[in-house]
Design a protein around this motif. Sequence first.
Motif, PDB file in Angstrom:
ATOM      1  N   ALA A 168     -65.297 -16.922  53.719  1.00 31.30           N
ATOM      2  CA  ALA A 168     -66.699 -17.131  53.315  1.00 31.30           C
ATOM      3  C   ALA A 168     -67.214 -18.463  53.849  1.00 31.30           C
ATOM      4  O   ALA A 168     -68.323 -18.534  54.385  1.00 31.30           O
ATOM      5  CB  ALA A 168     -66.813 -17.082  51.793  1.00 31.30           C
ATOM      6  N   ARG A 169     -66.390 -19.514  53.735  1.00 28.98           N
ATOM      7  CA  ARG A 169     -66.826 -20.827  54.222  1.00 28.98           C
ATOM      8  C   ARG A 169     -67.050 -20.839  55.722  1.00 28.98           C
ATOM      9  O   ARG A 169     -68.034 -21.392  56.202  1.00 28.98           O
ATOM     10  CB  ARG A 169     -65.780 -21.895  53.863  1.00 28.98           C
ATOM     11  CG  ARG A 169     -65.846 -22.362  52.433  1.00 28.98           C
ATOM     12  CD  ARG A 169     -65.018 -23.616  52.200  1.00 28.98           C
ATOM     13  NE  ARG A 169     -63.635 -23.517  52.640  1.00 28.98           N
ATOM     14  CZ  ARG A 169     -62.635 -22.989  51.931  1.00 28.98           C
ATOM     15  NH1 ARG A 169     -62.875 -22.506  50.732  1.00 28.98           N
ATOM     16  NH2 ARG A 169     -61.410 -22.961  52.398  1.00 28.98           N
ATOM     17  N   ILE A 170     -66.135 -20.231  56.487  1.00 27.92           N
ATOM     18  CA  ILE A 170     -66.256 -20.327  57.940  1.00 27.92           C
ATOM     19  C   ILE A 170     -67.233 -19.313  58.527  1.00 27.92           C
ATOM     20  O   ILE A 170     -67.709 -19.502  59.635  1.00 27.92           O
ATOM     21  CB  ILE A 170     -64.880 -20.241  58.643  1.00 27.92           C
ATOM     22  CG1 ILE A 170     -64.177 -18.919  58.374  1.00 27.92           C
ATOM     23  CG2 ILE A 170     -64.004 -21.417  58.246  1.00 27.92           C
ATOM     24  CD1 ILE A 170     -62.842 -18.749  59.075  1.00 27.92           C
ATOM     25  N   ASP A 214     -75.641  -8.471  60.980  1.00 34.96           N
ATOM     26  CA  ASP A 214     -75.512  -9.924  61.120  1.00 34.96           C
ATOM     27  C   ASP A 214     -74.268 -10.434  60.398  1.00 34.96           C
ATOM     28  O   ASP A 214     -73.517 -11.258  60.936  1.00 34.96           O
ATOM     29  CB  ASP A 214     -76.764 -10.621  60.568  1.00 34.96           C
ATOM     30  CG  ASP A 214     -76.671 -12.121  60.683  1.00 34.96           C
ATOM     31  OD1 ASP A 214     -76.500 -12.637  61.814  1.00 34.96           O
ATOM     32  OD2 ASP A 214     -76.752 -12.809  59.634  1.00 34.96           O
ATOM     33  N   GLU A 215     -74.020  -9.965  59.181  1.00 37.72           N
ATOM     34  CA  GLU A 215     -72.834 -10.377  58.428  1.00 37.72           C
ATOM     35  C   GLU A 215     -71.563  -9.950  59.144  1.00 37.72           C
ATOM     36  O   GLU A 215     -70.600 -10.716  59.223  1.00 37.72           O
ATOM     37  CB  GLU A 215     -72.874  -9.795  57.016  1.00 37.72           C
ATOM     38  CG  GLU A 215     -73.936 -10.412  56.138  1.00 37.72           C
ATOM     39  CD  GLU A 215     -74.152  -9.647  54.852  1.00 37.72           C
ATOM     40  OE1 GLU A 215     -74.559 -10.293  53.866  1.00 37.72           O
ATOM     41  OE2 GLU A 215     -73.940  -8.411  54.817  1.00 37.72           O
ATOM     42  N   LYS A 250     -66.922 -13.249  64.384  1.00 34.31           N
ATOM     43  CA  LYS A 250     -66.819 -14.526  65.094  1.00 34.31           C
ATOM     44  C   LYS A 250     -65.911 -15.510  64.349  1.00 34.31           C
ATOM     45  O   LYS A 250     -65.123 -16.223  64.962  1.00 34.31           O
ATOM     46  CB  LYS A 250     -68.205 -15.145  65.287  1.00 34.31           C
ATOM     47  CG  LYS A 250     -69.024 -14.479  66.355  1.00 34.31           C
ATOM     48  CD  LYS A 250     -70.381 -15.145  66.492  1.00 34.31           C
ATOM     49  CE  LYS A 250     -71.217 -14.455  67.553  1.00 34.31           C
ATOM     50  NZ  LYS A 250     -72.551 -15.088  67.667  1.00 34.31           N
ATOM     51  N   ALA A 251     -66.024 -15.545  63.026  1.00 33.06           N
ATOM     52  CA  ALA A 251     -65.197 -16.454  62.230  1.00 33.06           C
ATOM     53  C   ALA A 251     -63.722 -16.080  62.323  1.00 33.06           C
ATOM     54  O   ALA A 251     -62.858 -16.951  62.465  1.00 33.06           O
ATOM     55  CB  ALA A 251     -65.649 -16.441  60.770  1.00 33.06           C
ATOM     56  N   LEU A 252     -63.419 -14.787  62.263  1.00 31.18           N
ATOM     57  CA  LEU A 252     -62.032 -14.346  62.381  1.00 31.18           C
ATOM     58  C   LEU A 252     -61.472 -14.658  63.765  1.00 31.18           C
ATOM     59  O   LEU A 252     -60.325 -15.083  63.895  1.00 31.18           O
ATOM     60  CB  LEU A 252     -61.915 -12.846  62.085  1.00 31.18           C
ATOM     61  CG  LEU A 252     -62.133 -12.439  60.632  1.00 31.18           C
ATOM     62  CD1 LEU A 252     -62.171 -10.921  60.515  1.00 31.18           C
ATOM     63  CD2 LEU A 252     -61.062 -13.025  59.733  1.00 31.18           C
ATOM     64  N   GLN A 253     -62.278 -14.479  64.805  1.00 32.78           N
ATOM     65  CA  GLN A 253     -61.827 -14.789  66.164  1.00 32.78           C
ATOM     66  C   GLN A 253     -61.582 -16.283  66.321  1.00 32.78           C
ATOM     67  O   GLN A 253     -60.596 -16.706  66.905  1.00 32.78           O
ATOM     68  CB  GLN A 253     -62.845 -14.317  67.205  1.00 32.78           C
ATOM     69  CG  GLN A 253     -62.374 -14.520  68.630  1.00 32.78           C
ATOM     70  CD  GLN A 253     -61.084 -13.781  68.934  1.00 32.78           C
ATOM     71  OE1 GLN A 253     -60.994 -12.585  68.718  1.00 32.78           O
ATOM     72  NE2 GLN A 253     -60.089 -14.491  69.425  1.00 32.78           N
TER      73      GLN A 253
END
Length: 90
Positions: A18-20, A41-42, A48-51
């Motif tokens: 959630a933070r990233i 969008d979510e 992108k955050a997971l990558q």
Amino acid sequence: MNLRSHRNALGISQSRLARISGVSRFKICTYELGDSSLTADEQNRIRKALQAEADRLSRIRAQIDIGELSFRAECASPNQAAETCSSEQS
């Protein structure tokens, strides 16, 4: 592989994701439980955050050279470690 599996494979919590990603932990939690959907969008922000997290972890792993580790038998025991290792360093 679903979101929870990807997140767990990276070893990150819902809170960290959630933070990233900028997507609320509640939204991530309810999505993983199958109780809600994510907007495009979510989904993109989470992807992108997971990558980014996967890239960060691979850089950390690349910096660790296991071959450089050496273990000394006399320092393996927690009870003897302080005495033996400190006397050798003196």
